[in-house]
Motif scaffolding. Structure first.
Motif, short mmCIF file in Angstrom:
data_model
loop_
_atom_site.label_atom_id
_atom_site.label_comp_id
_atom_site.label_asym_id
_atom_site.label_seq_id
_atom_site.Cartn_x
_atom_site.Cartn_y
_atom_site.Cartn_z
N GLN A 142 0.81 -1.22 0.00
CA GLN A 142 0.00 0.00 0.00
C GLN A 142 0.84 1.28 0.00
O GLN A 142 0.44 2.30 0.53
CB GLN A 142 -1.00 0.00 1.16
N MET A 143 2.01 1.20 -0.63
CA MET A 143 2.86 2.38 -0.76
C MET A 143 2.59 3.11 -2.08
O MET A 143 2.97 4.26 -2.24
CB MET A 143 4.34 1.99 -0.69
N HIS A 144 1.97 2.39 -3.03
CA HIS A 144 1.67 2.97 -4.34
C HIS A 144 0.34 2.47 -4.87
O HIS A 144 -0.10 1.37 -4.55
CB HIS A 144 2.76 2.58 -5.36
N HIS A 145 -0.23 3.29 -5.72
CA HIS A 145 -1.38 2.88 -6.53
C HIS A 145 -0.83 2.05 -7.69
O HIS A 145 0.33 2.22 -8.09
CB HIS A 145 -2.10 4.11 -7.09
N ALA A 146 -1.65 1.18 -8.24
CA ALA A 146 -1.20 0.34 -9.36
C ALA A 146 -0.74 1.18 -10.55
O ALA A 146 0.25 0.85 -11.20
CB ALA A 146 -2.32 -0.61 -9.78
N SER A 147 -1.43 2.27 -10.83
CA SER A 147 -1.03 3.11 -11.96
C SER A 147 0.33 3.77 -11.72
O SER A 147 1.07 4.02 -12.68
CB SER A 147 -2.10 4.17 -12.25
N ASP A 148 0.69 4.03 -10.47
CA ASP A 148 2.03 4.55 -10.15
C ASP A 148 3.09 3.54 -10.58
O ASP A 148 4.15 3.90 -11.11
CB ASP A 148 2.22 4.77 -8.64
N VAL A 149 2.81 2.27 -10.31
CA VAL A 149 3.74 1.19 -10.62
C VAL A 149 3.85 0.99 -12.13
O VAL A 149 4.96 0.83 -12.66
CB VAL A 149 3.32 -0.10 -9.89
N VAL A 150 2.73 1.02 -12.82
CA VAL A 150 2.76 0.87 -14.28
C VAL A 150 3.57 2.01 -14.91
O VAL A 150 4.43 1.77 -15.77
CB VAL A 150 1.33 0.83 -14.86
N ALA A 151 3.34 3.22 -14.46
CA ALA A 151 4.09 4.37 -14.99
C ALA A 151 5.57 4.26 -14.63
O ALA A 151 6.44 4.55 -15.46
CB ALA A 151 3.50 5.68 -14.45
N GLY A 152 5.88 3.84 -13.41
CA GLY A 152 7.27 3.67 -13.00
C GLY A 152 7.97 2.61 -13.82
O GLY A 152 9.14 2.78 -14.21
N ALA A 153 7.27 1.50 -14.10
CA ALA A 153 7.86 0.44 -14.92
C ALA A 153 8.14 0.95 -16.34
O ALA A 153 9.22 0.70 -16.89
CB ALA A 153 6.94 -0.77 -14.96
N ALA A 154 7.20 1.68 -16.91
CA ALA A 154 7.39 2.23 -18.25
C ALA A 154 8.57 3.21 -18.27
O ALA A 154 9.41 3.17 -19.17
CB ALA A 154 6.12 2.91 -18.74
N LEU A 155 8.63 4.06 -17.25
CA LEU A 155 9.74 5.00 -17.15
C LEU A 155 11.07 4.25 -17.02
O LEU A 155 12.05 4.60 -17.66
CB LEU A 155 9.53 5.92 -15.93
N GLY A 156 11.09 3.19 -16.21
CA GLY A 156 12.30 2.40 -16.04
C GLY A 156 12.75 1.73 -17.32
O GLY A 156 13.95 1.66 -17.61
N VAL A 163 12.21 2.88 -20.36
CA VAL A 163 12.76 3.94 -21.21
C VAL A 163 14.15 4.34 -20.72
O VAL A 163 15.12 4.40 -21.50
CB VAL A 163 11.82 5.17 -21.24
N LEU A 164 14.27 4.61 -19.42
CA LEU A 164 15.57 5.02 -18.88
C LEU A 164 16.60 3.89 -18.97
O LEU A 164 17.78 4.14 -19.25
CB LEU A 164 15.42 5.49 -17.43
N GLY A 165 16.15 2.66 -18.75
CA GLY A 165 17.05 1.51 -18.87
C GLY A 165 17.54 1.30 -20.29
O GLY A 165 18.70 0.93 -20.51
N THR A 166 16.69 1.55 -21.26
CA THR A 166 17.09 1.45 -22.66
C THR A 166 18.16 2.48 -22.98
O THR A 166 19.16 2.18 -23.64
CB THR A 166 15.86 1.64 -23.58
N MET A 167 17.96 3.71 -22.49
CA MET A 167 18.96 4.75 -22.71
C MET A 167 20.26 4.42 -21.98
O MET A 167 21.36 4.56 -22.55
CB MET A 167 18.41 6.10 -22.27
N ALA A 168 20.15 3.96 -20.74
CA ALA A 168 21.34 3.63 -19.94
C ALA A 168 22.11 2.48 -20.59
O ALA A 168 23.35 2.46 -20.56
CB ALA A 168 20.94 3.28 -18.52
N ARG A 169 21.40 1.55 -21.14
CA ARG A 169 22.03 0.39 -21.80
C ARG A 169 22.93 0.82 -22.95
O ARG A 169 23.97 0.24 -23.21
CB ARG A 169 20.94 -0.56 -22.24
N ARG A 170 22.48 1.87 -23.65
CA ARG A 170 23.27 2.40 -24.77
C ARG A 170 24.47 3.20 -24.27
O ARG A 170 25.55 3.15 -24.86
CB ARG A 170 22.39 3.27 -25.67
#
Length: 174
Positions: free
Chosen positions: A146-160, A162-169
């Protein structure tokens, strides 16, 4: 749009409430705590660096996760200022299993962003499904606790992702 997001969050909360139990609490609370500040992922990076004999792996993982955290917990969360879900623990009470109540806003989930940033960096070998399963479980733990709403997690995963793809490069682990 906001009403749809709220309805989604309520549906997920209802489903998660059905599975909450003292038997699952140690897993989800413990995993959520282990991932505070990206520590779980930094340990994985250190382990991989030790295994491969390349300390640069740990440094690149740390740099990527530090950048992700600065972006997520700084300007991105400041744009949204979403209130965290109410939980069953009064504010002054200690949370179970070493959990800490975050002081940042809820959207997007920093735990999910760091988990998927790390999974993207670690991907590429036979353990790839394991990294994404672990990232998904860490992310789900934030809704379970109960630290996050499900939509917070979905958005965080999507952000991760994107950022992980950039970091990988920019900072490939090897």
């Amino acid at each position: 749009m906001l009403s749809r997001v709220h309805a989604f969050d309520l549906r997920v909360d209802t489903l998660v409430q059905r599975i909450r139990s003292p038997r699952l609490d140690p897993l989800f609370y413990g995993l959520s705590s282990a991932a505070d500040h990206g520590l779980l992922w930094l340990l994985v990076g250190a382990g991989r660096a030790a295994r491969d004999g390349d300390p640069g792996i740990a440094l690149r993982m740390g740099a990527a996760l530090g950048t992700e955290s600065l972006l997520t917990n700084g300007p991105i969360k400041a744009c949204f200022r979403r209130v965290r879900p109410a939980d069953d623990h009064p504010f002054g009470d200690k949370l179970p299993y070493g959990m800490h109540r975050p002081i940042s806003t809820s959207f997007p989930s920093g735990h999910a962003a760091s988990a998927f940033t790390a999974a993207m960096l670690l991907a590429g070998g036979p353990a790839t499904p394991l990294w994404f399963a672990l990232a998904a479980t860490v992310s789900a733990s934030r809704v379970y606790t109960q630290m996050h709403h499900a939509s917070d997690v979905v958005a965080g995963a999507a952000l991760g992702i994107v950022l992980g793809t950039m970091a990988r490069r920019l900072l490939p682990l090897g």
